[in-house]
Design an enzyme around this catalytic site. Structure first.
Site, PDB file in Angstrom:
ATOM      1  N   ASP A 146       0.825  -1.208   0.000  1.00 30.73           N
ATOM      2  CA  ASP A 146       0.000   0.000   0.000  1.00 30.73           C
ATOM      3  C   ASP A 146       0.862   1.263   0.000  1.00 30.73           C
ATOM      4  O   ASP A 146       1.850   1.344   0.745  1.00 30.73           O
ATOM      5  CB  ASP A 146      -0.886  -0.034   1.259  1.00 30.73           C
ATOM      6  N   GLU A 151       2.043  -0.208  -4.751  1.00 26.73           N
ATOM      7  CA  GLU A 151       1.118   0.846  -5.197  1.00 26.73           C
ATOM      8  C   GLU A 151       1.900   2.146  -5.221  1.00 26.73           C
ATOM      9  O   GLU A 151       2.220   2.711  -4.176  1.00 26.73           O
ATOM     10  CB  GLU A 151      -0.071   0.980  -4.235  1.00 26.73           C
TER      11      GLU A 151
HETATM   12  C1  GLC Z   1      -4.136   3.169  -0.815  1.00 24.39           C
HETATM   13  C2  GLC Z   1      -5.308   2.231  -0.849  1.00 24.39           C
HETATM   14  C3  GLC Z   1      -6.516   3.005  -0.426  1.00 24.39           C
HETATM   15  C4  GLC Z   1      -6.294   3.479   0.988  1.00 24.39           C
HETATM   16  C5  GLC Z   1      -5.025   4.310   1.098  1.00 24.39           C
HETATM   17  C6  GLC Z   1      -4.616   4.513   2.505  1.00 24.39           C
HETATM   18  O1  GLC Z   1      -4.248   4.185  -1.740  1.00 24.39           O
HETATM   19  O2  GLC Z   1      -5.432   1.659  -2.115  1.00 24.39           O
HETATM   20  O3  GLC Z   1      -7.684   2.253  -0.529  1.00 24.39           O
HETATM   21  O4  GLC Z   1      -7.399   4.248   1.401  1.00 24.39           O
HETATM   22  O5  GLC Z   1      -3.944   3.664   0.465  1.00 24.39           O
HETATM   23  O6  GLC Z   1      -4.151   3.322   3.065  1.00 24.39           O
END
Ligand code: GLC
Length: 522
Positions: free
Chosen positions: A191, A259
């Site tokens: 994440d 991500e």
């Molecule tokens: C990322 C996740 C999202 C979440 C954020 C904070 O972007 O994909 O869903 O709210 O991180 O953890």
């Protein structure tokens, strides 16, 4: 790889929220009906659910809402028995404010875990430590009355950022990876990976430069007023991911995908390291691209130009943070989008329900759940998180009839569902299934080179995938009108998005509106 948002796949307990046993029940669909190779499950850790699991209160347990560790072990064993890999979400940037580490950290200035999070006193004039903003709106600092200091939260105040510069945090977080690796998970989706390292001086962010000309990225409202050079992506992040990779490399064949929302390709590509950091950063560039052949081509070529020799690309067209692709690109694009996703060079990740063409579900104000949407107008992500549509019956195969699902069903659930599409040879679901099958059969699609084709009409994107003498040509018509295309040499049709097409023998080949074809040109 198929992304499962666990709240929304299948509820087996009658509380209107999906769970791990529900996922286990549907592994047959994923492995056999659809035919994916891996699932990524969004967080199911113990959590107060302020951000629906992205606020973790215990990295080494399952939230009772989703089941137990024994349920997870069973899920994993059954997935592996079906040849499916299981990737889980790992949230290293922040914990929940209820995590025992944070509870301790906030308890006093001298607590041994104080430095596990990022604490600062106010400036001499009493103002916030710096000008950083939270993604989910407002300042990234929250004052804690007990000590009068502020803690950093890049997202919600209930999601305090961990201090990755503290070696004890690194050791503890590596321990959470080993906990799941020892249980047998195949890897992690990391994440907001680039957020974990900030400028150590916590310098202010400058105001934002004007956006680049092709900047059709997600609009983050006020957050976009700042150039986020100091609050994330500090170069020290690479040493942190080399550390993460060394933990994965203690095991056989484990995988990490990050991500990473970075739109400068060269910077984005640094997250592969020298094959010693992430196995891949997600490539989100197509998500906010306009549905146009030239826009897609430019992004594909930029990716291909930036990617290190040893590295493998990734493609994503939707996830739990973005408007559904059927709404974003329009429903006519769902079929050609499937062809693109599954024939470009790299690892495709699909989002549950996109194989049915589920559009964004309008969620009435009183049923809205997403904390981001509740804090910042227009940012709600509920519409892409509504329950999977399995059947036409009440409960739609997601929950028992009469149970209120946590978010409303799509208005089209009665007609757009797995049951119906499974039995319709021409359905989108069956197109996905055939494309996945074709990928498995054709090495050129799995690991061939890619070369863009020139001389096509402006609304057509075409590329050649080539491996060891096998040649596969893909042609995608982005427009609503017919497009004549010249293809050299003999060809045989492998797949068309148009169920009526049986050959590509004619010259020119006239692509129908929004038609995409995959052709054997060996
Ligand atoms: C990322 C996740 C999202 C979440 C954020 C904070 O972007 O994909 O869903 O709210 O991180 O953890």
């Amino acid at each position: 790889m198929y992304q499962i948002y666990p709240r929304s796949l299948r509820d087996t307990t009658g509380n209107g929220i999906g769970d791990l046993n529900g996922i286990t029940e549907r592994l047959g669909y994923l492995a056999d009906t659809l035919g994916v190779d891996a699932v990524w499950i969004s967080p199911f850790y113990r959590s107060p659910m302020a951000d629906f699991g992205y606020d973790v209160a215990d990295y080494t347990d399952v939230d009772p809402l989703f089941g137990t560790l024994a349920d997870f072990d069973r899920l994993l064993a059954e997935a592996h028995a079906r040849g499916l890999k299981v990737i889980i979400d790992w949230v290293p940037n922040h914990t929940s404010d209820r995590h025992p580490w944070f509870v301790e950290s906030r308890s006093s200035l001298t607590n041994p875990k104080r430095d596990w999070y990022v604490w600062r006193g106010p400036k001499p004039d009493g103002s916030l430590p710096n000008n950083w903003q939270a993604v989910f709106g407002g300042p990234a600092w929250e004052e804690d009355p007990r000590t009068g200091q502020f803690y950093l939260h890049s997202f919600l105040p209930q999601q305090p950022d961990l201090n990755w510069r503290n070696p004890e945090v690194v050791t503890a977080m590596h321990g959470t990876l080993r906990f799941w690796l020892d249980r047998g998970v195949d890897g992690f989706r990391i994440d907001v990976a680039h957020y974990i390292m900030k400028n150590p001086d916590l310098a202010d962010n400058p105001s934002a430069p004007p956006p680049p000309p092709e900047a059709d990225f997600k609009d983050l409202a006020e957050y976009d007023e700042w150039h986020h050079v100091n609050d994330k992506g500090h170069p020290d992040v690479h040493a942190a991911f080399r550390g993460v990779r060394s933990v994965l490399d203690e095991y056989d064949e484990r995988f990490a995908v990050g991500e990473i929302h970075i739109f400068d390709w060269d910077e984005w590509a640094t997250y592969y390291g020298d094959d010693d950091e992430l196995h891949m950063p997600f490539n989100f560039s197509l998500i906010w691209s306009e549905w146009r052949a030239d826009a897609f081509r430019r992004r594909i070529e930029s990716l291909e130009a930036a990617i290190p020799e040893h590295a493998w690309p990734s493609y994503v067209l939707g996830n739990h943070d973005e408007q559904r692709l059927a709404t974003r690109y329009g429903s006519a694009a769902t079929r050609p989008a499937a062809v693109l996703l599954l024939t470009l060079r790299g690892q495709p990740t699909m989002y549950y329900g996109d194989e049915l063409g589920m559009p964004e579900t309008p969620v009435p104000t009183e049923r809205r759940q997403d904390p981001w949407g509740l804090r910042v107008h227009g940012m709600g992500r509920d519409g892409c998180r509504t329950p999977m549509q399995w059947t036409a019956e009440p409960g739609h195969g997601f929950c028992e009839p009469g149970v209120e699902p946590w978010l409303p069903f799509g208005v089209d659930a009665g007609v757009r569902n797995v049951d119906r599409q499974r039995h319709d040879a021409d359905s989108l679901l069956n197109l996905y299934r055939r494309l996945l099958e074709l990928r498995r059969e054709r090495p050129s699609l799995r690991h061939g080179t890619i070369a863009m084709l020139d001389g096509l009409p402006p609304d057509v994107l075409g590329y050649l995938r080539h491996h060891d003498g096998e040649r596969t040509v893909v042609l995608v018509n982005f427009s609503a009108t017919e497009q004549p295309v010249d293809i050299d040499g003999a060809t045989a049709l492998l797949i068309s998005t148009d169920p009526q097409r049986t050959t590509v023998d004619e010259r020119p080949v006239v692509l129908g509106p929004s038609e995409a074809i995959v052709v054997d040109a060996t």
